[in-house]
Design an enzyme around this catalytic site. Structure first.
Site, PDB file in Angstrom:
ATOM      1  N   LYS A   1       8.301 -10.413   6.412  1.00  0.00           N
ATOM      2  CA  LYS A   1       9.238  -9.759   6.103  1.00  0.00           C
ATOM      3  C   LYS A   1      10.630 -10.293   7.003  1.00  0.00           C
ATOM      4  CE  LYS A   1       6.877  -6.230   3.677  1.00  0.00           C
ATOM      5  NZ  LYS A   1       6.050  -5.087   3.903  1.00  0.00           N
TER       6      LYS A   1
ATOM      7  N   GLN B   1       5.650   0.249   6.922  1.00  0.00           N
ATOM      8  CA  GLN B   1       4.577  -0.250   6.402  1.00  0.00           C
ATOM      9  C   GLN B   1       3.399   0.590   6.153  1.00  0.00           C
ATOM     10  OE1 GLN B   1       4.661  -3.596   5.657  1.00  0.00           O
ATOM     11  NE2 GLN B   1       2.590  -3.701   5.256  1.00  0.00           N
TER      12      GLN B   1
ATOM     13  N   ASP C   1      11.552   0.230  -0.722  1.00  0.00           N
ATOM     14  CA  ASP C   1      10.012  -0.002  -1.383  1.00  0.00           C
ATOM     15  C   ASP C   1       9.942   0.665  -2.891  1.00  0.00           C
ATOM     16  OD1 ASP C   1       8.050  -1.250   0.018  1.00  0.00           O
ATOM     17  OD2 ASP C   1       7.960   0.408   1.550  1.00  0.00           O
TER      18      ASP C   1
HETATM   19  N1  GUN Z   1       1.452  -2.474   2.581  1.00  0.00           N
HETATM   20  C1  GUN Z   1       1.098  -3.216   1.609  1.00  0.00           C
HETATM   21  N2  GUN Z   1       1.982  -3.437   0.566  1.00  0.00           N
HETATM   22  C2  GUN Z   1       3.037  -2.832   1.266  1.00  0.00           C
HETATM   23  C3  GUN Z   1       4.445  -2.558   0.743  1.00  0.00           C
HETATM   24  O1  GUN Z   1       4.771  -3.199  -0.589  1.00  0.00           O
HETATM   25  N3  GUN Z   1       5.263  -1.877   1.224  1.00  0.00           N
HETATM   26  C4  GUN Z   1       4.845  -0.975   2.458  1.00  0.00           C
HETATM   27  N4  GUN Z   1       5.802  -0.560   2.791  1.00  0.00           N
HETATM   28  N5  GUN Z   1       3.631  -1.265   2.979  1.00  0.00           N
HETATM   29  C5  GUN Z   1       2.951  -2.184   2.184  1.00  0.00           C
END
Ligand code: GUN
Length: 283
Positions: free
Chosen positions: A53, A97, A120
């Site tokens: 990211k 996350q 998200d």
């Molecule tokens: N963990 C796995 N996929 C995601 C996601 O799309 N967003 C977040 N915040 N955590 C994750």
């Protein structure tokens, strides 16, 4: 004829390049999109996701701020960081996350994020907005799948779409997005009777089960578009929920793992972060 391979890596790169041009224009107007990413603990997969990211942010020109907290972090401490990020006008998007350590109530944390910064799309307000087609941010993995179908000209209107998996972050939201795109949608799961009978009717088949190579060629309608959301780490390496080698001989189009849906999640996160900056700047 073997299926067309849907190249999520390329589409993701195209979208990031489009966004980079948009960010350059925004910066000329004095707007610098900023995403805050919060990582609690040292889960190796999460560390990789967070690094990816950050790299995507660099590429697109989005400022990224990483908060890495020890696994021992208490819920109140995490909530107070989220509140601080909510109040910080220079932060446009907040991503915590997942998964969080067991002693932290994930729902309480997602609920604490300002819905206007919820890139998200996990806050219940935005989940509700998705139902009525008015969410400012669509969840990244589901919207990434829809984007792939659009860019590969897979007709959704009138198509029968079958989603295997009913999770809150993939199965349910992608079903809703397919519905908004005029597909006739069915959600299947572990209790579905005659699963193969259902999936064989799908023009669009979404595999979001979390079981390696679960979808086999006999479960797929010839010519169907097959989208594989699975990320399974096996002894033989990374594989999806679809038995790619056999299914690609039957399907009309198929996403590989890796290189299919995965890179799209990050591209959509970048898109949501730029959208957040625009919304907060009122343009
Ligand atoms: N963990 C796995 N996929 C995601 C996601 O799309 N967003 C977040 N915040 N955590 C994750």
């Amino acid at each position: 004829m073997a299926a067309e391979i849907i190249d999520g890596k390329k589409v993701s790169a195209d979208i990031k390049a489009e966004l980079a041009a948009e960010v350059t224009e925004l910066k000329a107007k004095g707007i610098e999109p900023c995403l805050a990413v919060v990582l609690v603990g040292e889960d190796p997969a999460s560390q990789v996701y967070v690094r990816n990211k950050e790299e995507a942010c660099d590429l697109v020109g989005i400022k990224s701020i990483k908060h890495t907290l020890p696994v021992s972090t208490g819920q109140e401490e995490l909530l107070s960081l989220v509140n601080q990020l909510n109040d910080d006008l220079s932060v446009n998007g907040i991503l915590v996350q997942l998964p969080l350590p067991k002693h932290i109530d994930e729902h309480a944390v997602l609920l604490a994020i300002d819905p206007a910064k919820d890139v998200d799309g996990f806050h219940p307000i935005n989940v509700g907005g998705l139902m009525i087609g008015e969410a400012p941010f669509q969840p990244c993995t589901p919207s990434g799948m829809i984007e792939l179908l659009k860019r590969y000209n897979v007709e959704m209107t009138g198509a029968k779409a079958v989603v295997i998996g009913r999770s809150n972050i993939v199965g349910k939201p992608v079903a809703m997005l397919l519905l908004h795109n005029n597909a006739t949608v069915e959600i299947c799961h572990s209790k579905t009777r005659d699963l193969a009978g259902e999936t064989r009717q799908a023009d669009i088949l979404i595999a979001a089960i979390g079981r390696p190579k679960f979808v086999t060629a006999d479960m797929v309608k010839p010519g169907a578009a097959v989208i594989d959301v699975g990320v399974n780490r096996t002894e033989a390496g990374l594989c999806g929920d679809v038995d790619f080698e056999s299914v690609k001989e039957v399907a009309g189009a198929i996403t590989p793992v890796p290189g299919g849906v995965g890179p799209m999640t990050i591209a959509m996160l970048m898109r949501n972060s730029v959208a957040a900056a625009r919304q907060q700047a009122g343009i």
